[in-house]
Design a protein around this motif. Structure first.
Motif, mmCIF file in Angstrom:
data_model
loop_
_atom_site.group_PDB
_atom_site.id
_atom_site.type_symbol
_atom_site.label_atom_id
_atom_site.label_comp_id
_atom_site.label_asym_id
_atom_site.label_seq_id
_atom_site.Cartn_x
_atom_site.Cartn_y
_atom_site.Cartn_z
ATOM 1 N N GLN A 1 33.883 52.168 42.888
ATOM 2 C CA GLN A 1 33.012 51.048 42.537
ATOM 3 C C GLN A 1 33.137 49.849 43.464
ATOM 4 O OE1 GLN A 1 35.725 52.352 40.738
ATOM 5 N NE2 GLN A 1 35.673 51.265 38.813
ATOM 6 N N LYS A 2 32.273 48.869 43.211
ATOM 7 C CA LYS A 2 32.315 47.604 43.936
ATOM 8 C C LYS A 2 33.499 46.791 43.421
ATOM 9 C CE LYS A 2 27.335 47.352 44.550
ATOM 10 N NZ LYS A 2 26.094 46.623 44.214
ATOM 11 N N VAL A 3 34.243 46.216 44.348
ATOM 12 C CA VAL A 3 35.421 45.417 43.996
ATOM 13 C C VAL A 3 35.546 44.268 44.991
ATOM 14 C CG1 VAL A 3 36.669 47.388 43.021
ATOM 15 C CG2 VAL A 3 37.006 46.797 45.419
ATOM 16 N N THR A 4 36.479 43.367 44.710
ATOM 17 C CA THR A 4 36.819 42.343 45.688
ATOM 18 C C THR A 4 38.312 42.045 45.599
ATOM 19 O OG1 THR A 4 36.090 40.267 46.693
ATOM 20 C CG2 THR A 4 36.394 40.260 44.284
ATOM 21 N N THR A 5 38.793 41.272 46.550
ATOM 22 C CA THR A 5 40.188 40.842 46.596
ATOM 23 C C THR A 5 40.255 39.576 47.452
ATOM 24 O OG1 THR A 5 42.476 41.601 46.962
ATOM 25 C CG2 THR A 5 40.853 42.236 48.625
ATOM 26 N N HIS A 6 41.450 39.101 47.704
ATOM 27 C CA HIS A 6 41.658 37.933 48.564
ATOM 28 C C HIS A 6 41.026 38.194 49.932
ATOM 29 C CE1 HIS A 6 43.764 34.940 51.004
ATOM 30 N NE2 HIS A 6 44.126 34.338 49.886
ATOM 31 N N LYS B 1 36.968 54.658 49.764
ATOM 32 C CA LYS B 1 35.858 54.980 48.855
ATOM 33 C C LYS B 1 35.381 53.758 48.065
ATOM 34 C CE LYS B 1 36.827 59.876 48.359
ATOM 35 N NZ LYS B 1 37.187 60.975 47.457
ATOM 36 N N LEU B 2 36.195 52.711 48.034
ATOM 37 C CA LEU B 2 35.795 51.492 47.333
ATOM 38 C C LEU B 2 34.750 50.730 48.147
ATOM 39 C CD1 LEU B 2 39.262 50.112 46.170
ATOM 40 C CD2 LEU B 2 37.547 51.245 44.750
ATOM 41 N N GLU B 3 33.829 50.091 47.471
ATOM 42 C CA GLU B 3 32.865 49.218 48.131
ATOM 43 C C GLU B 3 33.375 47.786 47.964
ATOM 44 O OE1 GLU B 3 28.169 47.906 47.977
ATOM 45 O OE2 GLU B 3 28.814 49.653 46.820
ATOM 46 N N VAL B 4 34.065 47.302 48.977
ATOM 47 C CA VAL B 4 34.725 45.994 48.899
ATOM 48 C C VAL B 4 33.742 44.892 49.302
ATOM 49 C CG1 VAL B 4 36.724 44.631 49.586
ATOM 50 C CG2 VAL B 4 36.918 47.132 49.458
ATOM 51 N N ILE B 5 33.499 43.986 48.362
ATOM 52 C CA ILE B 5 32.521 42.914 48.543
ATOM 53 C C ILE B 5 33.236 41.631 48.974
ATOM 54 C CG2 ILE B 5 30.660 41.603 47.427
ATOM 55 C CD1 ILE B 5 30.167 44.631 47.478
ATOM 56 N N GLU B 6 32.655 40.944 49.953
ATOM 57 C CA GLU B 6 33.212 39.682 50.450
ATOM 58 C C GLU B 6 32.443 38.486 49.896
ATOM 59 O OE1 GLU B 6 34.233 39.581 54.719
ATOM 60 O OE2 GLU B 6 33.403 41.612 54.810
ATOM 61 N N ASN B 7 33.076 37.330 49.958
ATOM 62 C CA ASN B 7 32.430 36.049 49.647
ATOM 63 C C ASN B 7 31.888 35.951 48.223
ATOM 64 O OD1 ASN B 7 32.861 35.112 52.375
ATOM 65 N ND2 ASN B 7 31.164 36.430 52.975
ATOM 66 N N VAL B 8 32.608 36.529 47.278
ATOM 67 C CA VAL B 8 32.281 36.386 45.859
ATOM 68 C C VAL B 8 33.557 36.016 45.114
ATOM 69 C CG1 VAL B 8 30.309 37.980 45.816
ATOM 70 C CG2 VAL B 8 32.621 38.877 45.445
ATOM 71 N N TRP C 1 34.194 36.988 41.866
ATOM 72 C CA TRP C 1 34.611 38.204 41.158
ATOM 73 C C TRP C 1 33.489 39.224 41.207
ATOM 74 C CZ3 TRP C 1 33.023 33.937 38.329
ATOM 75 C CH2 TRP C 1 31.975 34.135 37.446
ATOM 76 N N VAL C 2 33.869 40.476 40.923
ATOM 77 C CA VAL C 2 32.916 41.581 40.863
ATOM 78 C C VAL C 2 33.142 42.314 39.549
ATOM 79 C CG1 VAL C 2 32.224 43.801 41.882
ATOM 80 C CG2 VAL C 2 32.810 41.873 43.374
ATOM 81 N N GLU C 3 32.059 42.584 38.836
ATOM 82 C CA GLU C 3 32.141 43.302 37.556
ATOM 83 C C GLU C 3 31.481 44.663 37.692
ATOM 84 O OE1 GLU C 3 30.923 42.624 32.881
ATOM 85 O OE2 GLU C 3 29.878 41.488 34.436
ATOM 86 N N GLN C 4 32.192 45.689 37.280
ATOM 87 C CA GLN C 4 31.661 47.046 37.224
ATOM 88 C C GLN C 4 32.057 47.635 35.881
ATOM 89 O OE1 GLN C 4 30.285 49.144 40.657
ATOM 90 N NE2 GLN C 4 29.314 47.371 39.717
ATOM 91 N N LYS C 5 31.088 47.699 34.983
ATOM 92 C CA LYS C 5 31.321 48.141 33.607
ATOM 93 C C LYS C 5 32.398 47.267 32.982
ATOM 94 C CE LYS C 5 29.537 52.762 34.288
ATOM 95 N NZ LYS C 5 29.755 54.188 34.208
ATOM 96 N N ASN C 6 33.542 47.844 32.601
ATOM 97 C CA ASN C 6 34.579 47.049 31.928
ATOM 98 C C ASN C 6 35.716 46.647 32.870
ATOM 99 O OD1 ASN C 6 35.680 49.642 32.167
ATOM 100 N ND2 ASN C 6 36.936 49.371 30.337
ATOM 101 N N ILE C 7 35.474 46.752 34.178
ATOM 102 C CA ILE C 7 36.503 46.400 35.164
ATOM 103 C C ILE C 7 36.001 45.236 36.003
ATOM 104 C CG2 ILE C 7 37.832 47.191 37.144
ATOM 105 C CD1 ILE C 7 37.557 50.041 35.905
ATOM 106 N N ILE C 8 36.851 44.208 36.101
ATOM 107 C CA ILE C 8 36.484 43.011 36.854
ATOM 108 C C ILE C 8 37.603 42.717 37.850
ATOM 109 C CG2 ILE C 8 35.820 40.587 36.707
ATOM 110 C CD1 ILE C 8 35.156 41.178 33.717
ATOM 111 N N THR C 9 37.235 42.611 39.123
ATOM 112 C CA THR C 9 38.205 42.244 40.151
ATOM 113 C C THR C 9 37.814 40.877 40.698
ATOM 114 O OG1 THR C 9 36.912 43.450 41.822
ATOM 115 C CG2 THR C 9 38.760 44.623 40.804
ATOM 116 N N SER C 10 38.813 40.069 41.008
ATOM 117 C CA SER C 10 38.497 38.737 41.540
ATOM 118 C C SER C 10 39.091 38.554 42.924
ATOM 119 C CB SER C 10 39.001 37.638 40.596
ATOM 120 O OG SER C 10 40.384 37.451 40.728
ATOM 121 N N ALA C 11 38.556 37.569 43.616
ATOM 122 C CA ALA C 11 39.067 37.198 44.930
ATOM 123 C C ALA C 11 40.446 36.537 44.741
ATOM 124 C CB ALA C 11 38.071 36.279 45.623
ATOM 125 N N GLY C 12 40.892 35.805 45.744
ATOM 126 C CA GLY C 12 42.254 35.319 45.733
ATOM 127 C C GLY C 12 42.561 34.123 44.849
#
Length: 194
Positions: free
Chosen positions: A120-125, A138-145, A147-158
């Motif tokens: 899924q789409k995710v982000t990090t620092h 295999k992850l679709e890492v998104i920049e300049n956001v 946080w990213v939400e995919q169903k019940n999983i949310i990843t945030s930047a730094g």
């Protein structure tokens, strides 16, 4: 709701204290039965030395951690954690039973290692975007956001983005009015994803 924040040696302080503050502040506006039960969890029942020499004692260890409605995995110097099979297994197990799973900063690496996030789409620092792409292609890492939400999983930047993401979780679990009220109480300029 039980909000468990997983911490470890050299975890980034604001990665766990920011979300902790959001949920505990939001609870001030809720009736007792609706309050968030937010707490820190670590592998063992002992003090953790976070970044900058900040010492903190988690409320629970893996052995006595209650059922989690929300699991938040924080970032920091995470490389040793990636090699601990019991940590990876615990994250996977707790995530499977949680209503929401979230990561702050490089906590995304731990979610990926535990196969909580796979394609899924995710982000990090911002500084770790390249490494996350390389280690988990295999992850679709998104920049300049924030946080990213995919169903019940949310990843945030730094670091501070974990506060924005936690306010978003408050808005999802309760309502947006409470999230804004919480941000105002914290004197925090909530940066919603647009």
């Amino acid at each position: 709701m039980n909000i468990g924040i997983y911490i470890y040696e050299n975890a980034e302080v604001l990665d766990f204290s920011g979300p902790f503050e959001v949920f505990s502040t939001a609870s001030r506006f809720l009736k007792n039965k609706d309050k968030f039960n937010v707490f820190l969890v670590s592998e063992e029942n002992k003090a953790i030395q976070a970044r900058g020499g900040f010492s903190v004692y988690p409320k629970y260890s893996f052995a006595d951690c209650p059922t989690l409605d929300v699991l938040i995995v924080v970032g920091g110097v995470h490389q040793k954690e990636l090699k601990k099979q019991n940590v990876i297994s615990w994250i996977k197990h707790k995530s499977e039973n949680a209503q929401y799973t979230a990561s702050v900063c490089t906590g995304a690496f731990l979610l990926a290692k535990a196969k909580v996030i796979k394609k899924q789409k995710v982000t990090t620092h911002w500084e770790d975007i390249k490494d996350l792409r390389k280690q988990f292609p295999k992850l679709e890492v998104i920049e300049n956001v924030r946080w990213v939400e995919q169903k019940n999983i949310i990843t945030s930047a730094g670091i501070s983005a974990g506060i924005d993401m936690s306010l978003y979780l408050v808005s999802k679990i309760k309502n947006k009015k409470l999230a804004y009220k919480t941000a105002k109480q914290m004197d925090f300029d909530w940066k919603e994803n647009k």
